[in-house]
Design a protein around this motif. Sequence first.
Motif, PDB file in Angstrom:
ATOM      1  N   GLN A  97      15.104  48.326  42.829  1.00 26.66           N
ATOM      2  CA  GLN A  97      16.530  47.991  42.891  1.00 26.66           C
ATOM      3  C   GLN A  97      16.734  46.484  43.033  1.00 26.66           C
ATOM      4  OE1 GLN A  97      17.410  50.615  46.225  1.00 26.66           O
ATOM      5  NE2 GLN A  97      18.750  51.868  44.941  1.00 26.66           N
ATOM      6  N   LEU A  98      15.906  45.846  43.852  1.00 30.15           N
ATOM      7  CA  LEU A  98      16.016  44.396  44.021  1.00 30.15           C
ATOM      8  C   LEU A  98      15.659  43.665  42.728  1.00 30.15           C
ATOM      9  CD1 LEU A  98      14.498  44.004  47.604  1.00 30.15           C
ATOM     10  CD2 LEU A  98      16.883  43.637  46.947  1.00 30.15           C
ATOM     11  N   CYS A  99      14.686  44.195  41.997  1.00 29.76           N
ATOM     12  CA  CYS A  99      14.342  43.601  40.692  1.00 29.76           C
ATOM     13  C   CYS A  99      15.557  43.593  39.779  1.00 29.76           C
ATOM     14  CB  CYS A  99      13.212  44.382  40.027  1.00 29.76           C
ATOM     15  SG  CYS A  99      11.580  44.094  40.718  1.00 29.76           S
ATOM     16  N   ARG A 100      16.246  44.732  39.706  1.00 25.91           N
ATOM     17  CA  ARG A 100      17.422  44.834  38.830  1.00 25.91           C
ATOM     18  C   ARG A 100      18.561  43.956  39.336  1.00 25.91           C
ATOM     19  NH1 ARG A 100      15.823  50.345  38.825  1.00 25.91           N
ATOM     20  NH2 ARG A 100      17.337  50.837  40.461  1.00 25.91           N
ATOM     21  N   GLN A 101      18.747  43.940  40.643  1.00 26.70           N
ATOM     22  CA  GLN A 101      19.870  43.201  41.208  1.00 26.70           C
ATOM     23  C   GLN A 101      19.726  41.699  41.010  1.00 26.70           C
ATOM     24  OE1 GLN A 101      20.632  44.097  45.316  1.00 26.70           O
ATOM     25  NE2 GLN A 101      22.144  42.462  45.560  1.00 26.70           N
ATOM     26  N   TYR A 102      18.488  41.200  41.133  1.00 24.17           N
ATOM     27  CA  TYR A 102      18.291  39.751  41.089  1.00 24.17           C
ATOM     28  C   TYR A 102      17.616  39.263  39.808  1.00 24.17           C
ATOM     29  CZ  TYR A 102      19.771  39.536  45.932  1.00 24.17           C
ATOM     30  OH  TYR A 102      20.512  39.616  47.087  1.00 24.17           O
TER      31      TYR A 102
END
Length: 490
Positions: free
Chosen positions: A35-40
């Motif tokens: 999720q952090l990969c997609r968000q940032y």
Amino acid sequence: MRQNLHQYEYLYRSLVTQFECGAYPEGKTMPSQQQLCRQYNVGITTIRRVMKMLENNGYIHTAAGRPAVSAYRTAAESCIAALLERRDGVNDAFCGLGILLPALYREGASLCREPEFTIMRDAIDGIAGPMELSALYQQANLFFRAVLKPFHNLLIQDLELDAESYLHVPYIPYPGVNDPSYHAESRVKAWLETALNRILRKEYDAFYDSILDFYGKTQSTIDGYLEELSRVVPTPAPQKTDIRWFRIKGHSELYIRLAMSILRRIAGGEFEGKKYLPSIPRLMEEYGLMKETVCRSIALLNMLGIAETKAKKGTILVTGEIQGSIASASFDFSDPLLQQRLALCMDAIQIMALSAGICAKSFTPVTEEWLHSAEEKLSSASLHSLNPRSVQLLMDYMIQFAPCHSLSNIYYQLNELILWGYYLYAVDASYYAPQEKLQFLMHDVVKALREKDTSALPSALENAFLQIYRDIYSVIAQLPCGTDFLPIPI
């Protein structure tokens, strides 16, 4: 020259700020690494490095096979103080994004077709029954990302992600202070349904007005919440930090960016009538860079035929038109890295072409000194150098006279990305369309500014940026690399 943080440093600072502002109280589960990969917009290696830094500094607990959990323990008063430090910055970001993003949403809505409409309908249908606030936000964000999708512009997508991050103010439970982010699912769903119907009926102005209204009301609500908090906790001194926008842009070696920056200054006429470039010590002082970096930049300009360094004399500017003087063999336009840089340049100019006219309605009047300088630079520009000089004058206007710091900062960073367009000086001048039309359009811009004609200025700016975008797009279309890597033509 501003030196960018590495992606992992930027992400670490961003997450630490969120911890300190109360977004991740002790015991709260962190988003997954995916999720952090997609968000940032970063890779898994970067995320793992950041998570390790957070763990080492006591912000999270991790365990194999389980999501990370916040270990950050602090009093509510400390989180409130951290939030209040950001108050001016949040309001300023709302001001800037509230001018720029609605303009992009309006233009994006006019390009949406059935694939985008399907995503919007799915986002609306996904709002059902009681939902976690984060899940509700996710559905709304899916809707708005679909509106921007037709541009195929990574910078626009990144700006929308930045808005989600920088405009988010977490609720910190405190006696007598209400949650500002409460939105009944039915209200959000009804708003999105109305927005979709307006797009389907091609009521783009009404759609634009509704987004402006949304930004205004949201900012008022958030600031009211922060005002309530300021009554229960002493207000600290405001924290002034420039936001780094456009995370997706990545990084390039500084000496190349410096060479492009100097080339832009040459093309802009800054060194007209001068025989030498500034000395290496002077450039080191101007840009805050090491001697080795500056020397490598000068060597690159020598290789490109722009300058010639002579022992004990300095770096002499090569006379004549720059455009087309660089050997075409110097750059391989099929190189994916070079294409990525050109795409960033075109993404940035596309944003300006789509939004400058609407945004300029909020701008402050130009000074007489700036206007006189702009008129002089345009009058001394040859037709070959008119395109880059026009870009620089237009961007300088947008940066200097934007109504708020955040918008000026966004334009500054877009201007940094436009640097990569100077690779196109390797292309023969015959590839470029005649510049008489742009000359006429720039005359309209200056005339509107001179006469303070606020009704004519928006269309004049839009037309000038559009012409620049189309001229550069046409040049790239003639190269063997084609245009598949670029945003859509407009």
